[in-house]
Scaffold this active site. Structure first.
Site, PDB file in Angstrom:
ATOM      1  N   ASN A 125      -1.904  -1.146  -8.811  1.00  0.00           N
ATOM      2  CA  ASN A 125      -0.523  -1.554  -8.542  1.00  0.00           C
ATOM      3  C   ASN A 125       0.286  -0.322  -8.162  1.00  0.00           C
ATOM      4  O   ASN A 125       0.034   0.766  -8.664  1.00  0.00           O
ATOM      5  CB  ASN A 125       0.072  -2.182  -9.818  1.00  0.00           C
ATOM      6  CG  ASN A 125       1.525  -2.571  -9.648  1.00  0.00           C
ATOM      7  OD1 ASN A 125       1.902  -3.201  -8.650  1.00  0.00           O
ATOM      8  ND2 ASN A 125       2.372  -2.197 -10.599  1.00  0.00           N
ATOM      9  N   HIS A 142       4.058   1.157  -8.447  1.00  0.00           N
ATOM     10  CA  HIS A 142       5.313   0.935  -9.173  1.00  0.00           C
ATOM     11  C   HIS A 142       6.312   2.016  -8.753  1.00  0.00           C
ATOM     12  O   HIS A 142       5.951   3.191  -8.676  1.00  0.00           O
ATOM     13  CB  HIS A 142       5.061   0.985 -10.686  1.00  0.00           C
ATOM     14  CG  HIS A 142       6.303   0.700 -11.470  1.00  0.00           C
ATOM     15  ND1 HIS A 142       6.803  -0.580 -11.640  1.00  0.00           N
ATOM     16  CD2 HIS A 142       7.191   1.536 -12.080  1.00  0.00           C
ATOM     17  CE1 HIS A 142       7.931  -0.525 -12.340  1.00  0.00           C
ATOM     18  NE2 HIS A 142       8.176   0.750 -12.622  1.00  0.00           N
ATOM     19  N   GLY A 202       6.825  -6.170   2.345  1.00  0.00           N
ATOM     20  CA  GLY A 202       5.472  -5.740   2.687  1.00  0.00           C
ATOM     21  C   GLY A 202       5.385  -4.412   3.425  1.00  0.00           C
ATOM     22  O   GLY A 202       4.440  -4.181   4.176  1.00  0.00           O
ATOM     23  N   SER A 203       6.340  -3.506   3.165  1.00  0.00           N
ATOM     24  CA  SER A 203       6.234  -2.209   3.843  1.00  0.00           C
ATOM     25  C   SER A 203       5.003  -1.446   3.342  1.00  0.00           C
ATOM     26  O   SER A 203       4.371  -0.705   4.108  1.00  0.00           O
ATOM     27  CB  SER A 203       7.509  -1.382   3.667  1.00  0.00           C
ATOM     28  OG  SER A 203       7.673  -0.964   2.333  1.00  0.00           O
ATOM     29  N   ASN A 204       4.639  -1.640   2.077  1.00  0.00           N
ATOM     30  CA  ASN A 204       3.409  -1.002   1.583  1.00  0.00           C
ATOM     31  C   ASN A 204       2.172  -1.598   2.243  1.00  0.00           C
ATOM     32  O   ASN A 204       1.228  -0.876   2.564  1.00  0.00           O
ATOM     33  CB  ASN A 204       3.320  -1.110   0.063  1.00  0.00           C
ATOM     34  CG  ASN A 204       4.138  -0.034  -0.630  1.00  0.00           C
ATOM     35  OD1 ASN A 204       3.809   1.145  -0.564  1.00  0.00           O
ATOM     36  ND2 ASN A 204       5.237  -0.432  -1.265  1.00  0.00           N
ATOM     37  N   ILE A 231       3.101 -11.547 -12.598  1.00  0.00           N
ATOM     38  CA  ILE A 231       2.163 -10.874 -13.508  1.00  0.00           C
ATOM     39  C   ILE A 231       0.812 -11.604 -13.447  1.00  0.00           C
ATOM     40  O   ILE A 231       0.770 -12.827 -13.611  1.00  0.00           O
ATOM     41  CB  ILE A 231       2.694 -10.917 -14.966  1.00  0.00           C
ATOM     42  CG1 ILE A 231       4.136 -10.387 -15.051  1.00  0.00           C
ATOM     43  CG2 ILE A 231       1.759 -10.188 -15.921  1.00  0.00           C
ATOM     44  CD1 ILE A 231       4.304  -8.913 -14.879  1.00  0.00           C
ATOM     45  N   LEU A 232      -0.253 -10.846 -13.236  1.00  0.00           N
ATOM     46  CA  LEU A 232      -1.592 -11.455 -13.265  1.00  0.00           C
ATOM     47  C   LEU A 232      -2.049 -11.584 -14.717  1.00  0.00           C
ATOM     48  O   LEU A 232      -1.777 -10.709 -15.541  1.00  0.00           O
ATOM     49  CB  LEU A 232      -2.597 -10.577 -12.511  1.00  0.00           C
ATOM     50  CG  LEU A 232      -2.426 -10.484 -10.996  1.00  0.00           C
ATOM     51  CD1 LEU A 232      -3.465  -9.527 -10.423  1.00  0.00           C
ATOM     52  CD2 LEU A 232      -2.518 -11.847 -10.327  1.00  0.00           C
TER      53      LEU A 232
END
Ligand code: GAR
Length: 202
Positions: free
Chosen positions: A104, A106, A12-14, A89-90
């Protein structure tokens, strides 16, 4: 104020970068929920430390219904879904109800090193193996095609001769922490439009 949900799977660094950007006053939005597909994700701790509602929607518990469960949790509560290191994947209804409202991050320059099976450290391993000189990261909109939605922002990172996947990942992450909050900010300010498979920035 733009209300967002942040979907995570790992450290969770983002997510941390988004929280910091909000706390600094750079980003005018509120995180209404953090949702992880793994109960062990450290990102959940980051959320709880900031009193952000945190949920686990695991494949083990929800299987093919995972996307519908997420939709149930956030329906009418958020304006934008941010996939910040979310490795599932949603699919299904959530993609229709949140068309052009899911982004998203990437860790490569899409379309290179992207698509099914390309995530996390695997991306950087493939980059090192191929010997490309430049990599980077991409924020894009999410649709039915894995990593196939319209590209919003990209940053380039030079691949150094002495890099391994871990050192490259660290430098790419620094850029991710810059472009992900920036992408949310652009959307929150109404500065992004999508046309003919491309995005345009005001
Ligand atoms: C990030 O590098 C992100 O780009 C990547 O997972 C990492 C999560 O880091 N996402 C993907 O590979 C999605 N295809 P974080 O948990 O520290 O934010």
């Amino acid at each position: 104020m733009l209300r967002i949900a942040v979907l995570v799977s790992g450290g969770g660094s983002n997510l941390g970068a988004i929280i910091e950007s909000i706390e600094k006053g750079d980003l005018n939005c509120s995180i209404e929920a953090v949702i992880s597909d793994k109960d062990s994700a450290y990102a959940l701790t980051r959320a709880r430390e900031k009193n952000i509602p945190a949920f686990v929607v695991s494949k083990k518990e929800f299987g093919a219904e995972s996307s519908n469960r997420i939709l149930e949790l956030i329906k009418d509560k958020v304006d934008l879904i941010v996939l910040a290191g979310y490795l599932s994947i949603l699919n299904g209804e959530i993609l229709r109800q949140f068309k052009n409202k899911i982004i998203n991050i990437h860790p490569s320059l899409i379309p290179s090193f992207s698509g099914a099976g390309m995530y996390g450290i695997k991306v950087h391993e493939a980059v090192i193996k191929k010997g490309v000189r430049y990599s980077g990261c991409t924020v894009h909109f999410v649709n039915e095609e894995v990593d196939g939605g319209e590209i919003l922002l990209q940053e380039v990172v030079q691949v150094l001769q002495e890099d391994d996947a871990a050192t490259l990942q660290r430098r790419v992450l620094e850029k991710e922490h810059y472009i992900l909050p920036k992408a949310i900010k652009l959307i929150s300010e109404g500065k992004v439009t999508i046309k003919d498979g491309k995005t345009f920035l005001l």
